[in-house]
Design a protein around this motif. Structure first.
Motif, PDB file in Angstrom:
ATOM      1  N   TYR A  46       0.906  -1.146  -0.064  1.00  0.00           N
ATOM      2  CA  TYR A  46       0.181  -0.038  -0.087  1.00  0.00           C
ATOM      3  C   TYR A  46       0.989   1.165  -0.042  1.00  0.00           C
ATOM      4  CZ  TYR A  46      -4.113  -2.586   0.132  1.00  0.00           C
ATOM      5  OH  TYR A  46      -5.397  -3.436  -0.569  1.00  0.00           O
TER       6      TYR A  46
ATOM      7  N   ALA B 218     -11.095  -4.908   0.542  1.00  0.00           N
ATOM      8  CA  ALA B 218     -11.730  -4.926  -0.751  1.00  0.00           C
ATOM      9  C   ALA B 218     -12.853  -3.513  -0.817  1.00  0.00           C
ATOM     10  CB  ALA B 218     -12.340  -6.006  -1.224  1.00  0.00           C
TER      11      ALA B 218
ATOM     12  N   LEU C 145      -7.573 -14.867  -3.942  1.00  0.00           N
ATOM     13  CA  LEU C 145      -6.372 -15.189  -3.263  1.00  0.00           C
ATOM     14  C   LEU C 145      -6.395 -14.928  -1.719  1.00  0.00           C
ATOM     15  CD1 LEU C 145      -3.575 -13.637  -5.567  1.00  0.00           C
ATOM     16  CD2 LEU C 145      -4.053 -16.072  -5.047  1.00  0.00           C
TER      17      LEU C 145
ATOM     18  N   ASP D  93      -6.597 -20.375  -1.749  1.00  0.00           N
ATOM     19  CA  ASP D  93      -5.298 -20.055  -1.897  1.00  0.00           C
ATOM     20  C   ASP D  93      -4.456 -21.469  -1.933  1.00  0.00           C
ATOM     21  OD1 ASP D  93      -3.203 -18.133  -1.920  1.00  0.00           O
ATOM     22  OD2 ASP D  93      -2.547 -18.679  -0.018  1.00  0.00           O
TER      23      ASP D  93
ATOM     24  N   HIS E 176      -1.766 -20.618  -4.355  1.00  0.00           N
ATOM     25  CA  HIS E 176      -0.379 -19.950  -3.845  1.00  0.00           C
ATOM     26  C   HIS E 176       0.687 -20.165  -4.479  1.00  0.00           C
ATOM     27  CE1 HIS E 176       2.337 -18.463  -0.662  1.00  0.00           C
ATOM     28  NE2 HIS E 176       3.017 -19.528  -0.679  1.00  0.00           N
ATOM     29  N   ASP E 177       1.655 -19.414  -4.380  1.00  0.00           N
ATOM     30  CA  ASP E 177       3.058 -19.684  -5.287  1.00  0.00           C
ATOM     31  C   ASP E 177       2.751 -20.251  -6.657  1.00  0.00           C
ATOM     32  OD1 ASP E 177       4.958 -18.732  -3.934  1.00  0.00           O
ATOM     33  OD2 ASP E 177       5.481 -20.431  -2.848  1.00  0.00           O
TER      34      ASP E 177
ATOM     35  N   MET F 201      -0.236  -4.115  -8.450  1.00  0.00           N
ATOM     36  CA  MET F 201       0.862  -3.190  -7.771  1.00  0.00           C
ATOM     37  C   MET F 201       1.942  -2.933  -8.760  1.00  0.00           C
ATOM     38  SD  MET F 201       3.303  -4.159  -4.662  1.00  0.00           S
ATOM     39  CE  MET F 201       4.513  -5.274  -5.665  1.00  0.00           C
TER      40      MET F 201
ATOM     41  N   ARG G 134       8.759 -19.027  -9.761  1.00  0.00           N
ATOM     42  CA  ARG G 134      10.201 -19.138  -9.162  1.00  0.00           C
ATOM     43  C   ARG G 134      10.667 -20.476  -9.477  1.00  0.00           C
ATOM     44  NH1 ARG G 134       8.763 -16.790  -3.365  1.00  0.00           N
ATOM     45  NH2 ARG G 134       9.193 -14.355  -3.956  1.00  0.00           N
TER      46      ARG G 134
HETATM   47  C1  HEM Z   1      -8.820  -6.350  -2.658  1.00  0.00           C
HETATM   48  C2  HEM Z   1      -7.555  -6.299  -2.439  1.00  0.00           C
HETATM   49  C3  HEM Z   1      -6.492  -7.295  -2.356  1.00  0.00           C
HETATM   50  C4  HEM Z   1      -6.462  -8.612  -1.859  1.00  0.00           C
HETATM   51  C5  HEM Z   1      -7.598  -9.189  -1.262  1.00  0.00           C
HETATM   52  C6  HEM Z   1      -5.309  -9.301  -2.069  1.00  0.00           C
HETATM   53  C7  HEM Z   1      -4.873 -10.565  -1.595  1.00  0.00           C
HETATM   54  C8  HEM Z   1      -3.713 -11.128  -1.916  1.00  0.00           C
HETATM   55  C9  HEM Z   1      -3.145 -12.385  -1.169  1.00  0.00           C
HETATM   56  C10 HEM Z   1      -4.321 -13.344  -0.566  1.00  0.00           C
HETATM   57  C11 HEM Z   1      -2.073 -12.737  -1.776  1.00  0.00           C
HETATM   58  C12 HEM Z   1      -1.182 -14.001  -1.406  1.00  0.00           C
HETATM   59  C13 HEM Z   1      -1.069 -14.866  -2.539  1.00  0.00           C
HETATM   60  C14 HEM Z   1      -0.512 -16.000  -2.270  1.00  0.00           C
HETATM   61  O1  HEM Z   1       1.001 -15.685  -2.007  1.00  0.00           O
HETATM   62  O2  HEM Z   1      -0.703 -17.121  -2.331  1.00  0.00           O
HETATM   63  C15 HEM Z   1      -1.769 -11.571  -2.511  1.00  0.00           C
HETATM   64  C16 HEM Z   1      -0.358 -11.579  -2.901  1.00  0.00           C
HETATM   65  C17 HEM Z   1       0.230 -10.373  -3.210  1.00  0.00           C
HETATM   66  N1  HEM Z   1      -0.499  -8.804  -3.416  1.00  0.00           N
HETATM   67 FE1  HEM Z   1      -2.575  -8.891  -3.076  1.00  0.00          FE
HETATM   68  N2  HEM Z   1      -4.559  -8.291  -2.680  1.00  0.00           N
HETATM   69  C18 HEM Z   1      -5.216  -7.146  -2.831  1.00  0.00           C
HETATM   70  C19 HEM Z   1      -4.561  -6.061  -3.164  1.00  0.00           C
HETATM   71  C20 HEM Z   1      -3.144  -5.801  -3.656  1.00  0.00           C
HETATM   72  C21 HEM Z   1      -2.868  -4.581  -4.037  1.00  0.00           C
HETATM   73  C22 HEM Z   1      -3.433  -3.339  -3.881  1.00  0.00           C
HETATM   74  C23 HEM Z   1      -1.301  -4.837  -3.944  1.00  0.00           C
HETATM   75  C24 HEM Z   1      -0.286  -3.747  -4.299  1.00  0.00           C
HETATM   76  C25 HEM Z   1      -0.243  -2.587  -4.539  1.00  0.00           C
HETATM   77  C26 HEM Z   1      -1.186  -6.089  -3.756  1.00  0.00           C
HETATM   78  C27 HEM Z   1      -0.133  -6.583  -3.824  1.00  0.00           C
HETATM   79  C28 HEM Z   1       0.370  -7.825  -3.522  1.00  0.00           C
HETATM   80  C29 HEM Z   1       1.653  -8.599  -3.825  1.00  0.00           C
HETATM   81  C30 HEM Z   1       3.018  -7.889  -4.315  1.00  0.00           C
HETATM   82  C31 HEM Z   1       1.510  -9.942  -3.404  1.00  0.00           C
HETATM   83  C32 HEM Z   1       2.666 -11.155  -3.603  1.00  0.00           C
HETATM   84  C33 HEM Z   1       3.554 -10.778  -2.577  1.00  0.00           C
HETATM   85  C34 HEM Z   1       4.640 -12.148  -3.289  1.00  0.00           C
HETATM   86  O3  HEM Z   1       4.410 -13.256  -2.876  1.00  0.00           O
HETATM   87  O4  HEM Z   1       5.771 -11.984  -3.614  1.00  0.00           O
HETATM   88  N3  HEM Z   1      -2.258  -6.938  -3.352  1.00  0.00           N
HETATM   89  N4  HEM Z   1      -2.593 -10.631  -2.545  1.00  0.00           N
END
Ligand code: HEM
Ligand code: CU
Lengths: 131, 282, 615
Positions: free
Chosen positions: C313, C381, C426, C432, C436-437, C449, C507
């Motif tokens: 964020y 959300a 996710l 998930d 995931h991954d 992002m 990866r």
């Molecule tokens: C409604 C909003 C969002 C929800 C519910 C959400 C949910 C998730 C979840 C559950 C994961 C983990 C997935 C996994 O590794 O199995 C994830 C990964 C990620 N999300 Fe989101 N996300 C949301 C919005 C955002 C926003 C706004 C950003 C960035 C600006 C973001 C950036 C990321 C990043 C960088 C990862 C992965 C990190 C990594 O494992 O390398 N997400 N998100």
């Protein structure tokens, strides 16, 4: 000090010294009592004791914040601004601790309750002796 | 920081509606003081990170040494004085906080001598605290052989009785009491004992090390706190010299610099409340 | 809407209505801030120059980070083909096999993925985005001469620079940079012997990021106090442009989350070099149990993601602020739901601290606690959706100017929607388990992002370039850049959802051993080609940027976009102190567009006779 005269505030300092000192002594006394150091065989309930100590510490912390760091006399916005972020830590503390506990439980269930630490001397390995 | 910031003057308190409307300080504090507050807030999160990690690792361990057993020595070769030394340390820190408050109060009266005097006392308090900590660490490391990766302090899970070299039974102990695995001539010398209560009654066991996270966390967290005390003493010293040289007198802002370092100093005291709680009380 | 000629002239307002803070009384010709080359361009304390320093350093890193992704995409798309041609650059990291075919060394593949993530997340999208625009816009838009502490501000940049230098050096150590993923989970990060990058590479990585945190904290403390204390007369909090709101709250998030990362890092350093076992337990290497026991690798994950989620964020909020401002200005309409926007930003910030473990559903964490994380995650959300709704409503019925800045702002909204929706998938721990991954996650976060934040940044650059350099960027090239990037980004990341749903893990160096994934080899080629084309389109942007600094069309009027905010009341080339005379005072909110027959009414205009409700 914005709200107190010089003489008054000098008194506050003295009161603070007594207050924090007394709480510390009470804390240590209860700690020793709780752990059976004062009365042989007497122990306080662990959860009760932990909560009690946490409350005492909170009181001390708030006193230092409020009087010594003068937060009590700052603007409301500053006080609220400091308080809100700290609330976030409550959930962090609960989640981290609970997760640590889960790990310990898993180890115990897998039968390794004395894992991780081994006896210091190799020839007296725990398992040789216990089984 | 202040030398260079004179260019960006905050607007004097103009009479313009409510504080939040701009041209004024809504939190009724100068930006310098606010910066200190926000720095302390972030530092509070650093410490919280450590303390929460401590909590996770402690819950992660099936046993934990008893603080009243570990911390029961006192300088001069005294033993069986549970938590007394750390109580003294706590008092020193509280006292130094109190003298700091006095310094700030004298600053608000623009009393240069008073500020310097009370700051001097605060520095003394800080140094004595550091001295105590040094002694405590030395004692733990050299006498009791605790290190970042070994922790000879353990806790008995059940009642038992020690078994001497010749096989005879020695002293008894209760479940929950602590023990220290000793080192003789550079070798660990864990004692043998017979369990006398609980499901394992009758088995012969050898003392094992306690959870090593205990020692590591202790040194890292009290070390980090000690580092804050140390840097606090340095800043206090510098600012005290500035007070004496009369820099702040000229600024005519009620010795705000002293107030800012005061905030830092009390914060270090406040963190100690929690270090004291988790390592020595719980 | 041509009654704008009825408005009072800026200069006149500044002179008569402005606020005299006696700034120029103590700053005559020999301004110590600008006196020589070094104090003007290098160790500058002027916020506008520091902003440019952040931007250019960020661009430098963006090129490196993106180039890395092209190299590892080549491996993924064309695993069989020879990479010998790049050996002059990569040297020993291209391994020539017996048939004379050069392959990317596996360790180096992991190193590239890791460095790509670290660089883009921290150096480009945190420092390059929030560092640039907070510095540029906070003083200008709140009507201040500079930051509260210009010195700390300068130090903030130089700590970032130091972090950059160290990370850059780590690319050249003989064992390679760190290769355990941008999240640096132990044991790969904790045991120097775990992989080739875990030794020197990881040490440098840790030192670099620690300096980086110092930079973020110095910057953040400054932004917060500046916004609180240095607003000009009349600039109430509810009259702040949404850019400032978002930078302000971003700084607060950074101030609270990065310190926790520092504690995690310090424990990691102790594990690496002092022999502690905070994150280590029950580890076997080559059949031998390590002596480290009693720690928990999951503890690191908790500490990391306590920063990690707020960090995403930290990246997206500034982009949101910029998009709001650009959308409103270029659709000549007030932003829809200003207060709702502010409240959403604040509640996203608060909630972002409660959801971190949604990255750890599959780590072995207690599944009962996962439930709470699912709930908090799904609640985020709501404010996100409120913002999306407001952006779309702002566009609705506006007199839209489709220039490059506006296109990127609209592109931002599109990306944020596409990526945010997959986040909701996710966020459900049960789903998930499958995703995931996998590449589904890669698609999610790159769209929501990566691309969205880049779009916010591009929108900001095209919009404020005239303010930064007194010239415009080339619009034709800009539009080429936009359409190419927009289409390219979707072509790269959209197919990844399908890969992920089919279970293709992220990866991985190669999928040779999975027969079932051979069906995707064409798709992977496709993605790689799209990535290469999109990468080269960014060169267009960079060329446009640097060319326009020197040769772009000159800005002729102070307020080329006819915008309401205060930065456009400064001279075209604003010197140190921003306003040559008085600082402006503010009489209205920044979104009076198309009001009462006026096209726009700048914030410095006092209430007009017969004007309807004034914010
Ligand atoms: C409604 C909003 C969002 C929800 C519910 C959400 C949910 C998730 C979840 C559950 C994961 C983990 C997935 C996994 O590794 O199995 C994830 C990964 C990620 N999300 Fe989101 N996300 C949301 C919005 C955002 C926003 C706004 C950003 C960035 C600006 C973001 C950036 C990321 C990043 C960088 C990862 C992965 C990190 C990594 O494992 O390398 N997400 N998100
Ligand atoms: Cu997240």
């Amino acid at each position: 000090m914005a709200h107190l005269s010089y003489e008054e505030s000098k008194k506050v300092v003295f009161k603070g010294l007594i207050f924090l000192g007394v709480i510390t002594i009470v804390e240590v006394a209860i700690a020793l009592l709780a752990k059976g150091q004062i009365i042989e065989g007497f122990h306080l309930n662990k959860t009760f004791y932990s909560i009690l100590m946490a409350v005492f510490s909170l009181i001390k912390a708030l006193y230092i914040l409020g009087e010594f760091m003068h937060l009590k006399y700052e603007s409301k916005a500053l006080r609220v601004g400091m308080a809100i972020p700290l609330i976030l830590l409550v959930w962090a503390a609960i989640a981290f601790s609970q997760d640590g506990y889960t790990f310990e439980q898993r180890r115990e269930r897998s039968g390794d309750e004395h894992f991780p630490e081994k006896p210091p001397v190799a020839e007296h390995s725990l398992h040789d002796v216990a089984h | 920081m202040t030398e260079h910031t004179t260019v960006v003057e905050e607007h004097p308190e103009v009479d313009y509606g409510q504080a939040w409307q701009g041209g004024d300080k809504p939190l009724k504090a100068s930006y310098g003081k606010l910066m200190m507050w926000y720095f302390l807030l972030s530092d509070a999160f650093t410490f919280s990170g450590f303390l929460i990690a401590y909590s996770a690792l402690r819950f992660n361990s099936s046993t934990w040494p008893e603080a009243d057993f570990v911390f029961s020595t006192f300088p001069g070769g005294f033993h069986h004085m549970p938590l007394i030394f750390v109580t003294v340390m706590t008092f020193i820190l509280i006292l130094s906080s109190v003298t700091m408050v006095r310094a700030v109060q004298e600053g608000q009266r623009e009393n240069q001598k008073g500020v310097a005097f009370w700051m001097g006392l605060t520095i003394l308090g800080g140094l004595s605290f550091l001295g105590c900590q040094a002694w405590e660490w030395t004692n733990l490391i050299t006498k009791e052989h605790v290190s970042l990766y070994t922790n000879p302090f353990g806790k008995y899970e059940a009642d038992g009785v020690y078994i001497n070299e010749d096989g005879s039974e020695g002293e008894t102990f209760r479940a929950g009491s602590g023990y220290l695995v000793h080192k003789h001539d550079g070798h660990w010398a864990p004692k043998k004992y017979k369990v006398t209560s609980g499901p394992e009654a009758g088995t012969i066991k050898t003392q094992v090390f306690g959870p090593r996270a205990f020692g590591a966390l202790f040194f890292v967290i009290t070390g980090f706190h000690g580092f804050h005390v140390f840097s606090g003493v340095l800043f206090l010293l510098i600012i005290m010299l500035n007070v004496i040289s009369g820099i702040y007198k000229k600024r005519k802002n009620g010795y705000e610099m002293v107030e800012k370092i005061g905030l830092y100093w009390h914060f270090v005291d406040l963190v100690w409340v929690y270090v004291f709680l988790v390592f020595y009380l719980l | 809407m041509e009654n704008n000629s009825l408005l009072i002239d800026d200069e006149k307002l500044l002179k008569e209505n402005g606020y005299d803070d006696h700034f120029h009384d103590h700053h005559h010709d020999e301004d110590p801030y600008q006196s020589n080359f070094f104090s003007k361009y290098v160790f500058s304390m002027d916020h506008k120059m520091i902003a440019k320093q952040f931007l250019i350093t960020g661009m430098f890193w963006a090129v490196i980070g993106a180039a890395m992704s092209v190299i590892f995409r080549l491996q993924l798309g064309f695993p069989e083909d020879s990479m010998t041609w790049i050996k002059p650059l990569l040297g020993k990291w291209i391994v020539i096999d017996s048939a004379g075919v050069g392959h990317l060394a596996t360790e180096f593949y992991y190193a590239l993925v890791t460095m790509h993530g670290t660089i883009i997340v921290f150096f480009v999208l945190t420092a390059g985005l929030s560092g640039t625009f907070s510095n540029l816009l906070i003083p200008l838009q709140i009507g201040a001469r500079d930051m509260a502490s210009p010195l700390l501000n300068m130090l903030s940049y130089w700590f970032f620079f130091l972090a950059s230098v160290i990370m850059f050096l780590s690319l050249f150590v003989s064992t390679g940079p760190f290769a355990g993923g941008w999240v640096a989970y132990p044991p790969l990060s904790a045991l120097p012997q775990a992989s080739s990058g875990s030794g020197m590479g990881m040490t440098l990585w840790l030192i670099s990021l620690t300096f980086f945190v110092v930079s973020v904290l110095l910057g953040g403390i400054n932004y917060i106090t500046t916004v609180l204390n240095l607003r000009t007369k009349g600039m109430s909090m509810w009259r702040l442009p949404l850019t400032i709101w978002s930078f302000f709250i971003t700084a607060i998030i950074g101030l609270l989350s990065f310190p926790v990362l520092v504690s995690g890092f310090l424990l990691l350093m102790a594990d690496r070099s002092l022999g502690t076992s905070f994150y280590l337990s029950e580890i076997f290497i080559n059949g031998h149990a390590l002596d480290n026991v009693g720690g928990s690798p999951i503890l690191y994950q908790h500490l990391f993601w306590f920063l990690g989620h707020p960090e995403v964020y930290i990246i997206i909020l500034p982009a949101m602020g910029i998009a709001s401002e650009v959308l409103s200005t270029h659709s000549r309409k007030p932003i829809f739901g200003y207060k709702a926007m502010v409240i959403s930003i604040a509640s996203i910030a608060f909630l972002s601290f409660l959801v971190w473990a949604h990255h750890m559903f599959m780590s072995g964490m207690n599944p009962f606690i996962s439930n709470f994380f699912v709930i908090f995650t799904l609640i985020i959300a709501v404010p996100s959706a409120v913002k999306v709704f407001n952006w779309i409503s702002t566009l609705y019925g506006g007199s839209i100017r489709l220039n490059t800045a506006m296109l990127f702002a609209i592109g931002f909204v599109s990306m944020f929607i596409s990526g945010g929706l997959t986040g909701i998938y996710l966020g459900n721990s049960a789903l998930d388990i499958q995703m995931h991954d996998t590449y589904f996650v890669v698609a999610h976060f790159h769209i929501v992002m990566g691309v969205a934040a880049f779009f916010g940044m591009f929108a900001g650059i095209y919009h404020w370039f005239p303010k930064m350099y007194g010239r415009f960027m080339n619009e034709t090239l800009g539009k080429l850049h936009f359409w190419g990037t927009m289409i390219g980004a979707y072509l790269i990341f959209w197919p990844m959802h399908y890969l992920g749903l089919a279970g293709v893990p992220r990866r991985y160096y190669s999928f040779d051993v999975f027969d079932t994934f051979s069906q995707f080899s064409d798709l992977n080629k496709f993605i790689t080609v799209a990535a290469i084309i999109t990468f080269f389109l960014q060169i267009v942007f960079i060329a446009n940027f640097f060319h326009s600094i020197f040769f772009g069309k000159k800005v002729k009027e102070k307020n080329p976009w006819k915008s309401n905010t205060l930065e456009w009341t400064t001279p075209i080339h604003a010197g140190h102190g921003n306003w040559p005379g008085n600082i402006p005072t503010v009489h209205r909110w920044p979104y009076d567009y198309s009001k009462d027959g006026f096209d726009f009414i700048p914030q410095i205009q006092p209430p007009l006779a017969g004007e309807t409700e004034n914010h």
